[in-house]
Design a protein around this motif. Structure first.
Motif, PDB file in Angstrom:
ATOM      1  N   GLY A  15       0.893  -1.372  -0.032  1.00  0.00           N
ATOM      2  CA  GLY A  15       0.065  -0.318  -0.358  1.00  0.00           C
ATOM      3  C   GLY A  15       0.575   1.137  -0.004  1.00  0.00           C
ATOM      4  N   GLU A  16       0.602   1.734  -0.239  1.00  0.00           N
ATOM      5  CA  GLU A  16       1.040   3.767  -0.312  1.00  0.00           C
ATOM      6  C   GLU A  16       1.689   3.708   0.939  1.00  0.00           C
ATOM      7  OE1 GLU A  16       0.453   5.688  -3.001  1.00  0.00           O
ATOM      8  OE2 GLU A  16       1.207   7.370  -2.307  1.00  0.00           O
ATOM      9  N   GLU A  36       4.639  -9.015  -1.193  1.00  0.00           N
ATOM     10  CA  GLU A  36       3.071  -8.057  -1.981  1.00  0.00           C
ATOM     11  C   GLU A  36       2.500  -9.090  -2.384  1.00  0.00           C
ATOM     12  OE1 GLU A  36       0.775  -5.483  -2.073  1.00  0.00           O
ATOM     13  OE2 GLU A  36      -0.591  -6.869  -3.492  1.00  0.00           O
ATOM     14  N   ARG A  37       1.476  -9.354  -2.243  1.00  0.00           N
ATOM     15  CA  ARG A  37       0.787 -11.415  -2.788  1.00  0.00           C
ATOM     16  C   ARG A  37       0.232 -11.320  -4.268  1.00  0.00           C
ATOM     17  NH1 ARG A  37      -5.163 -10.562   0.863  1.00  0.00           N
ATOM     18  NH2 ARG A  37      -5.631  -8.272  -0.474  1.00  0.00           N
ATOM     19  N   SER A  43      -3.265  -0.542  -3.985  1.00  0.00           N
ATOM     20  CA  SER A  43      -4.588  -0.513  -5.244  1.00  0.00           C
ATOM     21  C   SER A  43      -4.862   0.610  -5.968  1.00  0.00           C
ATOM     22  CB  SER A  43      -5.992  -0.468  -3.575  1.00  0.00           C
ATOM     23  OG  SER A  43      -5.833  -1.560  -3.227  1.00  0.00           O
ATOM     24  N   CYS A  49      -7.285   4.555  -6.892  1.00  0.00           N
ATOM     25  CA  CYS A  49      -7.572   5.761  -7.976  1.00  0.00           C
ATOM     26  C   CYS A  49      -7.234   6.123  -9.222  1.00  0.00           C
ATOM     27  CB  CYS A  49      -6.277   6.737  -6.641  1.00  0.00           C
ATOM     28  SG  CYS A  49      -6.107   6.750  -5.199  1.00  0.00           S
ATOM     29  N   LYS A  53      -9.859   7.171 -12.225  1.00  0.00           N
ATOM     30  CA  LYS A  53     -10.149   8.595 -12.934  1.00  0.00           C
ATOM     31  C   LYS A  53      -9.757   8.630 -14.773  1.00  0.00           C
ATOM     32  CE  LYS A  53     -10.655   9.025  -9.003  1.00  0.00           C
ATOM     33  NZ  LYS A  53     -11.126   8.578  -8.254  1.00  0.00           N
ATOM     34  N   ALA A 116       1.642 -12.977   3.207  1.00  0.00           N
ATOM     35  CA  ALA A 116       2.645 -13.602   4.191  1.00  0.00           C
ATOM     36  C   ALA A 116       0.921 -13.447   5.244  1.00  0.00           C
ATOM     37  CB  ALA A 116       3.217 -11.470   4.358  1.00  0.00           C
ATOM     38  N   VAL A 145      -1.301  -3.387   4.461  1.00  0.00           N
ATOM     39  CA  VAL A 145      -2.249  -4.657   3.973  1.00  0.00           C
ATOM     40  C   VAL A 145      -4.110  -4.073   3.278  1.00  0.00           C
ATOM     41  CG1 VAL A 145      -1.507  -6.280   4.852  1.00  0.00           C
ATOM     42  CG2 VAL A 145      -3.342  -5.592   6.292  1.00  0.00           C
ATOM     43  N   TYR A 185     -18.571   7.676  -2.432  1.00  0.00           N
ATOM     44  CA  TYR A 185     -17.496   8.562  -3.843  1.00  0.00           C
ATOM     45  C   TYR A 185     -17.985   7.076  -5.149  1.00  0.00           C
ATOM     46  CZ  TYR A 185     -13.002   7.190  -2.267  1.00  0.00           C
ATOM     47  OH  TYR A 185     -12.286   6.439  -1.384  1.00  0.00           O
ATOM     48  N   ASP A 314      -5.495   2.200   4.776  1.00  0.00           N
ATOM     49  CA  ASP A 314      -7.158   2.110   5.622  1.00  0.00           C
ATOM     50  C   ASP A 314      -7.178   1.209   6.324  1.00  0.00           C
ATOM     51  OD1 ASP A 314      -7.429   3.253   2.940  1.00  0.00           O
ATOM     52  OD2 ASP A 314      -8.402   1.798   1.736  1.00  0.00           O
ATOM     53  N   GLN A 320      -9.732   7.213   4.149  1.00  0.00           N
ATOM     54  CA  GLN A 320      -9.393   6.495   3.194  1.00  0.00           C
ATOM     55  C   GLN A 320      -8.390   6.528   2.096  1.00  0.00           C
ATOM     56  OE1 GLN A 320     -12.676   3.213   3.296  1.00  0.00           O
ATOM     57  NE2 GLN A 320     -11.687   1.681   5.369  1.00  0.00           N
ATOM     58  N   PHE A 321      -7.967   7.183   2.177  1.00  0.00           N
ATOM     59  CA  PHE A 321      -7.464   8.073   1.187  1.00  0.00           C
ATOM     60  C   PHE A 321      -6.063   8.119   0.504  1.00  0.00           C
ATOM     61  CE2 PHE A 321     -10.959  10.801   2.916  1.00  0.00           C
ATOM     62  CZ  PHE A 321     -11.868  11.054   1.543  1.00  0.00           C
ATOM     63  N   THR A 322      -5.688   7.861  -1.068  1.00  0.00           N
ATOM     64  CA  THR A 322      -3.981   7.685  -0.417  1.00  0.00           C
ATOM     65  C   THR A 322      -3.029   8.640  -0.293  1.00  0.00           C
ATOM     66  OG1 THR A 322      -4.320   6.762  -3.015  1.00  0.00           O
ATOM     67  CG2 THR A 322      -2.570   7.690  -2.326  1.00  0.00           C
TER      68      THR A 322
HETATM   69  C1  FAD Z   1     -12.197   2.853  -6.836  1.00  0.00           C
HETATM   70  C2  FAD Z   1     -11.593   3.222  -6.529  1.00  0.00           C
HETATM   71  C3  FAD Z   1     -11.600   4.903  -6.451  1.00  0.00           C
HETATM   72  C4  FAD Z   1     -10.177   5.583  -5.368  1.00  0.00           C
HETATM   73  N1  FAD Z   1      -9.955   6.456  -5.641  1.00  0.00           N
HETATM   74  C5  FAD Z   1      -9.175   7.428  -4.761  1.00  0.00           C
HETATM   75  C6  FAD Z   1      -9.364   8.858  -4.926  1.00  0.00           C
HETATM   76  O1  FAD Z   1      -9.237   8.831  -6.214  1.00  0.00           O
HETATM   77  N2  FAD Z   1      -7.847   9.303  -4.566  1.00  0.00           N
HETATM   78  C7  FAD Z   1      -7.662   8.853  -3.050  1.00  0.00           C
HETATM   79  O2  FAD Z   1      -7.307   9.245  -2.217  1.00  0.00           O
HETATM   80  N3  FAD Z   1      -8.733   8.132  -2.916  1.00  0.00           N
HETATM   81  C8  FAD Z   1      -8.994   6.725  -3.705  1.00  0.00           C
HETATM   82  N4  FAD Z   1      -9.154   5.666  -3.209  1.00  0.00           N
HETATM   83  C9  FAD Z   1      -8.760   5.333  -1.720  1.00  0.00           C
HETATM   84  C10 FAD Z   1      -7.725   4.464  -1.931  1.00  0.00           C
HETATM   85  O3  FAD Z   1      -6.887   3.628  -2.920  1.00  0.00           O
HETATM   86  C11 FAD Z   1      -6.935   3.977  -0.855  1.00  0.00           C
HETATM   87  O4  FAD Z   1      -7.244   4.710   0.270  1.00  0.00           O
HETATM   88  C12 FAD Z   1      -5.632   3.924  -0.571  1.00  0.00           C
HETATM   89  O5  FAD Z   1      -4.677   2.989  -2.132  1.00  0.00           O
HETATM   90  C13 FAD Z   1      -4.827   3.240   0.225  1.00  0.00           C
HETATM   91  O6  FAD Z   1      -4.262   2.389   0.428  1.00  0.00           O
HETATM   92  P1  FAD Z   1      -3.503   0.907   0.764  1.00  0.00           P
HETATM   93  O7  FAD Z   1      -2.439   1.924   1.067  1.00  0.00           O
HETATM   94  O8  FAD Z   1      -4.348   1.234   3.283  1.00  0.00           O
HETATM   95  O9  FAD Z   1      -3.428   0.028   0.751  1.00  0.00           O
HETATM   96  P2  FAD Z   1      -3.807  -0.808  -0.350  1.00  0.00           P
HETATM   97  O10 FAD Z   1      -3.293  -0.248  -1.328  1.00  0.00           O
HETATM   98  O11 FAD Z   1      -5.139  -0.991  -0.735  1.00  0.00           O
HETATM   99  O12 FAD Z   1      -2.604  -1.796  -0.289  1.00  0.00           O
HETATM  100  C14 FAD Z   1      -2.549  -3.334   0.304  1.00  0.00           C
HETATM  101  C15 FAD Z   1      -2.118  -3.930  -0.660  1.00  0.00           C
HETATM  102  O13 FAD Z   1      -1.762  -4.979   0.428  1.00  0.00           O
HETATM  103  C16 FAD Z   1      -1.023  -6.371  -0.318  1.00  0.00           C
HETATM  104  N5  FAD Z   1      -2.028  -7.254   0.785  1.00  0.00           N
HETATM  105  C17 FAD Z   1      -2.464  -7.728   1.747  1.00  0.00           C
HETATM  106  N6  FAD Z   1      -2.928  -8.409   2.422  1.00  0.00           N
HETATM  107  C18 FAD Z   1      -1.732  -9.412   2.021  1.00  0.00           C
HETATM  108  C19 FAD Z   1      -1.034  -9.838   2.960  1.00  0.00           C
HETATM  109  N7  FAD Z   1      -1.345 -11.262   3.041  1.00  0.00           N
HETATM  110  N8  FAD Z   1       0.537 -10.400   2.331  1.00  0.00           N
HETATM  111  C20 FAD Z   1       0.951 -10.076   1.045  1.00  0.00           C
HETATM  112  N9  FAD Z   1       0.208  -9.040   1.208  1.00  0.00           N
HETATM  113  C21 FAD Z   1      -0.749  -8.216   0.782  1.00  0.00           C
HETATM  114  C22 FAD Z   1      -2.609  -6.064  -1.374  1.00  0.00           C
HETATM  115  O14 FAD Z   1      -2.685  -6.667  -2.283  1.00  0.00           O
HETATM  116  C23 FAD Z   1      -2.018  -4.585  -1.627  1.00  0.00           C
HETATM  117  O15 FAD Z   1      -1.210  -4.297  -2.603  1.00  0.00           O
HETATM  118  C24 FAD Z   1     -10.228   4.272  -4.401  1.00  0.00           C
HETATM  119  C25 FAD Z   1     -10.562   3.479  -4.009  1.00  0.00           C
HETATM  120  C26 FAD Z   1     -11.114   2.754  -4.758  1.00  0.00           C
HETATM  121  C27 FAD Z   1     -11.267   1.246  -4.455  1.00  0.00           C
END
Ligand code: FAD
Length: 470
Positions: A15-16, A36-37, A43, A49, A53, A116, A145, A185, A314, A320-322
């Motif tokens: 994740g980010e 990373e799985r 995401s 995101c 877009k 993992a 995750v 959204y 997240d 829940q934003f990047t």
């Molecule tokens: C359709 C959509 C549009 C969006 N648009 C926006 C936007 O325009 N602007 C914005 O700010 N936010 C947006 N978001 C929200 C944003 O995508 C998330 O809040 C942001 O990516 C933060 O995610 P994260 O970094 O917590 O996790 P993620 O980016 O989801 O990364 C988690 C990673 O962990 C991996 N993982 C999970 N479990 C395991 C495990 N056991 N072992 C190994 N790897 C694992 C997953 O495969 C994944 O790659 C959007 C979300 C969606 C669904």
């Protein structure tokens, strides 16, 4: 007997915040592995995101083309080629993945592709994507995750194999009739895009308004936009059951205050909230506690209940934003360097990328009232912003909440053309703790959306009673 590999830093999930921590800590000299799985980069660049877009922008082009005559342009045959729409998106995603891989390589992070699962404190086994397992331990462990789309427990819904955003963003065809479950959204952005590509679209929202956290007048303006684009919206609507299969034919029975509706459609998209990816990964074996909703319990420095383990993004219950997840990276990195940065009192802006956009920073009226905050309100239709006249996009309005006792800006909501950039201007003023008068008296470029702020604030008196000059 399996041997355990040891790292200074072990990041789980790209994740980010996780990937930035891995890259940065590795460059700081720590031996770092990231597991990373599936999605290199998480995401945002793969399924959330940026792809959304990208697709939304193609839909905007379709919308422009459909009303080209209004701009004096002849576009006699307008057609949507979804495979080409997807090709543009996939090229972008592939490029972003390449950029990520290059960063892993340049930073020296060991990227391990696999899933993992904790087997002991700060120790995981990894089911490798290419087969086999590895056991890896980290002196420090970071969980990044993320979440996945939640599928509500409606009878027949799961069996209907509904799309989530992942499948919807990969469609090579235009659904005849798409039902979107959820008026937040994600649902609204994708509903509008589908409509613009040519689908009949029905949005089902269980609450009394779209975008439930926004003020009622903002939600009403969104509803008006959707109705103007011939999107059916059912509010206070509860899906009772679903029959059939998404992608073929589905039948939803939906209860509303006006009675039972039976909706026959071809496709269903579920956008009804998120579930953290925290189940079934052995967190209990590592002393990492979850809250009642499955999010990892953290303090304001994102430390979990286990020593030497952080959770970010997240999965840690951050907004829940990047950009919020990116700030989580800064909080943890700062902590590790002995700093004092926390997640407390963060100003987290957001934008819904409908067309026009809806953007907000700080409190809105509903929150201010709920929290007993006194405010003065400045509000203005977007049609008063000359920029919108040049674009033929006069829809929407903006409103600013200003503290009653001082000239501090408490919040700003804008629904209209260029909303995200306009909001960022106000956000900057808020970060600098500037009084609203600085924006009121600023000299902005003409004709930009920011110029509208001077009009919005022209007649707002200061806390001490002096007025502007317009
Ligand atoms: C359709 C959509 C549009 C969006 N648009 C926006 C936007 O325009 N602007 C914005 O700010 N936010 C947006 N978001 C929200 C944003 O995508 C998330 O809040 C942001 O990516 C933060 O995610 P994260 O970094 O917590 O996790 P993620 O980016 O989801 O990364 C988690 C990673 O962990 C991996 N993982 C999970 N479990 C395991 C495990 N056991 N072992 C190994 N790897 C694992 C997953 O495969 C994944 O790659 C959007 C979300 C969606 C669904």
């Amino acid at each position: 007997m399996t041997t355990t590999e040891h790292y200074d830093v072990l990041v789980i999930g790209s994740g980010e915040a996780g990937k930035y921590l891995a890259w940065t800590l590795s460059k700081d000299g720590h031996r770092t592995a990231l597991v990373e799985r599936r999605m290199v980069g998480g995401s945002c660049p793969n399924v959330a995101c940026l792809p959304s877009k990208n697709i939304i922008h193609s839909a905007k082009v379709a919308s422009f083309a459909a009303r080209a005559a209004a701009f004096g342009i002849r576009a006699d045959t307008v057609g949507v080629e979804m495979p080409s729409v997807q090709q543009r998106k996939r090229a972008m995603v592939e490029d972003l993945v390449r950029v990520h891989l290059a960063r892993y390589q340049a930073s020296g992070v060991h990227l391990i592709m696999g899933a993992a699962r904790f087997v002991a404190p700060r120790t995981v086994t990894i089911a490798l994507r290419d087969g086999g397992t590895r056991t890896v331990a980290g002196e420090r462990v970071i969980l990044s995750v993320g979440t996945r789309a939640a599928i509500p427990g409606v009878p027949g819904l799961r069996e209907a194999r509904p799309m989530t955003h992942v499948e919807a963003l990969d469609l090579e065809r235009v659904p005849d009739h798409l039902v979107v479950v959820g008026g937040g959204y994600v649902g609204l952005e994708l509903a509008q895009a589908a409509r613009r590509f040519g689908s009949q679209v029905t949005v089902i929202e269980r609450g009394e308004q779209l975008a439930r956290r926004e003020d009622p007048d903002v939600a009403a303006a969104l509803l008006e936009l959707f109705r103007h684009e011939n999107i059916d919206v059912l509010l206070n609507a509860v899906v009772r059951d679903v029959e059939g299969h998404s992608g073929e034919h589905v039948r939803l029975r939906v209860e509303t205050p006006n009675g039972l509706h039976v909706i026959e459609a071809t496709d269903v998209l579920v956008a009804a909230g998120r579930t953290p990816n925290t189940n079934d990964i052995g967190l209990e074996l590592a002393g990492i506690e979850l809250d009642a909703r499955g999010y990892i319990v953290v303090n304001d420095r994102l430390e979990t209940t286990a020593h030497g383990v952080w959770a970010v993004g997240d999965c840690a219950g951050s907004p829940q934003f990047t950009h919020a997840a990116f700030d989580d990276f800064r909080v943890v990195h700062d902590t590790l360097k002995g700093g004092s940065r926390t997640t407390r009192d963060r100003l987290v802006p957001f934008c819904m990328f409908t067309d026009p956009e809806l953007a907000r920073v700080g409190v809105n009226e509903s929150e201010a009232r709920a929290r007993g905050i006194d405010y003065r309100l400045a509000t203005m239709p977007m049609s008063a912003v000359l920029r919108t006249r040049t674009l033929s996009e006069p829809r929407g309005f903006m409103k600013m909440l200003i503290d009653t006792g001082s000239d501090r800006i408490l919040g700003f909501t804008v629904f209209g053309a260029e909303a995200s950039e306009l909001m960022a201007t106000v956000q900057t003023a808020m970060l600098g703790q500037l009084p609203f008068t600085v924006l009121r008296d600023a000299l902005f470029t003409h004709p930009t959306a920011a110029e509208g702020l001077t009009v919005l604030l022209a007649n707002v008196a200061t806390a001490t009673g002096s007025a502007g000059q317009a």
